[in-house]
Design an enzyme around this catalytic site. Structure first.
Site, PDB file in Angstrom:
ATOM      1  N   HIS A 170       0.848  -1.195   0.000  1.00 14.18           N
ATOM      2  CA  HIS A 170       0.000   0.000   0.000  1.00 14.18           C
ATOM      3  C   HIS A 170       0.881   1.242   0.000  1.00 14.18           C
ATOM      4  CE1 HIS A 170      -4.030  -1.821   1.252  1.00 14.18           C
ATOM      5  NE2 HIS A 170      -3.196  -2.849   1.185  1.00 14.18           N
ATOM      6  N   ASP A 315      -6.933 -12.686  -1.885  1.00 15.52           N
ATOM      7  CA  ASP A 315      -6.199 -11.415  -1.961  1.00 15.52           C
ATOM      8  C   ASP A 315      -5.671 -11.218  -3.376  1.00 15.52           C
ATOM      9  OD1 ASP A 315      -5.230  -8.979  -1.014  1.00 15.52           O
ATOM     10  OD2 ASP A 315      -3.342  -9.831  -0.306  1.00 15.52           O
TER      11      ASP A 315
END
Length: 436
Positions: A170, A315
């Site tokens: 991220h 994911d």
């Protein structure tokens, strides 16, 4: 709470058919067992129906009887963490019409993998992206028809209220801290955090945030009061901080072990809440069984610690279904590349795992072969357990009378390497939408 995602009644077929299909000679998933039993579904209502009532009370015969030859008939798979697939990333800023078209295309491809319902995930982004994309990822509700494919159950916002030391891939530049609920409203948009009707539910279904950052733990009750699941993730939380979050209403852990403080014998960290006293409910937790994120023995330990909370997730990134190679990836304002080799995704120039590109049924097969779990136990982790976590018991993830007729027909392929479950057919709301 009442479920508002169920399909709307379909029109009765013009040819006088009743839309009822009977599955026979099959092993259907019931709890922790595979049971030899027939199953009746109705494509007009989109529901599983009580066969005895249809036959004996209403004198109804099915339009079609399908002999499955002893194969497994399971509820449709539920995916709780999908970042994208088949070339489309949910965390992409596009014109509304283009974005909506991409989501529809993904839904039709995703259902072919056995996933009939899912929680689309947006990673840590700037506020503009959340406000523009979340309305397109809201629960499909009464607008959904079988031919649309996989059904959104509402969006998962994985960030941006994460620990900067556990950010994974991220973008650390967009991470934020929340001191009040107004900070969440500013980030996601007020309309994405609330709903005025059950017909159009709240677009956000789940938020992953680090409870130790800012005043997040104190904000959990206000988040969950809106029907939004709070999940602990990307966090440096100690056992005590994680326990406080569970006490405040956190009911989920995002990809357990990954992007969080590791288990330590003097402070078990977030993993420790799986062994909490019975005075507080232990949370559900996601496990990525792709062979890259976690060692197989780690997965087995987690399952044995709390089997009723065990949820398999992928994911997976937008590279699912694409060939190996280097793919451009925009993370916030930065553009880099993700290197794909099989199911393994690595951020170029680093050793950081950048999600996965595995399918959910592959995760089920991996878990079967690594854990020694039974087929019903493995399927429970992608059907009834995620349905319970999402508050959809009796509607999704089961084959009970009155549940949505989302089904997957599976064959078992056995070899020296173990068992592989293969998706042969997928049915959405009682209508066949895929046949291998």
């Amino acid at each position: 709470m009442p479920h508002s995602l169920s399909s709307s009644p379909k029109s009765i077929p013009a040819d006088g058919r009743n839309g009822i299909t009977k599955f026979t000679n099959c092993r259907i998933l019931k709890g922790t067992e595979l049971v030899d039993k027939d199953l009746w579904v109705n494509s007009v209502t989109g529901k599983i129906i009580r066969s005895q009532a249809a036959f004996y009370d209403n004198f109804i015969l099915p339009d079609e009887v399908i002999n499955l030859g002893g194969r497994i008939l399971s509820p449709g798979l539920i995916e709780c963490q999908l970042n994208g697939a088949f070339g489309f990333n949910f965390s992409t800023l596009l014109e509304p019409a283009v974005y909506a078209k991409k989501v529809k295309e993904l839904n039709k491809q995703l259902v072919k993998t056995g996933v009939t319902a899912y929680v689309p995930t947006i990673t840590s982004q700037r506020s503009e992206l959340y406000k523009r994309t979340l309305p397109h990822l809201a629960p499909s509700g009464y607008l959904q028809i079988a031919e649309d494919g996989a059904e959104s159950l509402g969006a998962h916002c994985e960030g941006p209220f994460l620990s900067p030391t556990k950010n994974g891939v991220h973008n650390v530049d967009v991470l934020r801290e929340a001191e009040s609920f107004a900070d969440l409203v500013d980030c996601y948009g007020a309309s994405n955090l609330s709903s005025d009707s059950t017909l159009y539910p709240t677009p956000i279904k789940m938020i992953t945030a680090a409870p130790e950052c800012g005043q997040m733990t104190k904000l959990i009750p206000e988040i969950t009061s809106r029907g939004i699941i709070y999940s602990i993730g990307h966090s440096e939380a100690t056992y005590e901080e994680a326990s406080a979050a569970v006490g405040a209403g956190a009911t989920m852990i995002t990809h357990l072990f990954n992007a969080m403080r590791p288990l330590h014998h003097r402070n078990p960290g977030i993993f420790g809440v799986l062994g909490m006293a019975e005075s507080l409910p232990r949370p559900y937790f996601g496990i990525i069984a792709d062979g890259e994120h976690l060692h197989p023995t780690t997965i087995k330990i987690a399952f044995n610690a709390h089997p009723d909370g065990f949820i398999l997730v992928t994911d997976s990134m937008h590279l699912v279904g694409l060939p190996d190679g280097a793919y451009q990836w925009t993370n916030g304002e930065d553009t880099s590349h993700i290197l794909k080799k099989g199911n393994k995704l690595i951020l170029e120039g680093t050793d950081r795992i950048a999600g996965s590109s595995i399918t959910l049924i592959e995760c089920v097969s991996n878990f079967l072969n690594w854990s020694g779990a039974s087929v019903p136990q493995a399927l429970k982790a992608v059907t009834s357990t995620p349905a319970a976590m999402l508050g959809l018991q009796g509607i999704k993830g089961c084959l009970d009378d009155g549940a949505d007729a989302d089904l997957v027909v599976l064959s078992e392929k056995r070899s020296a390497n173990g068992v592989e479950l293969v998706v042969d057919e997928v049915w959405k709301f009682g209508t066949k939408v895929f046949n291998r």
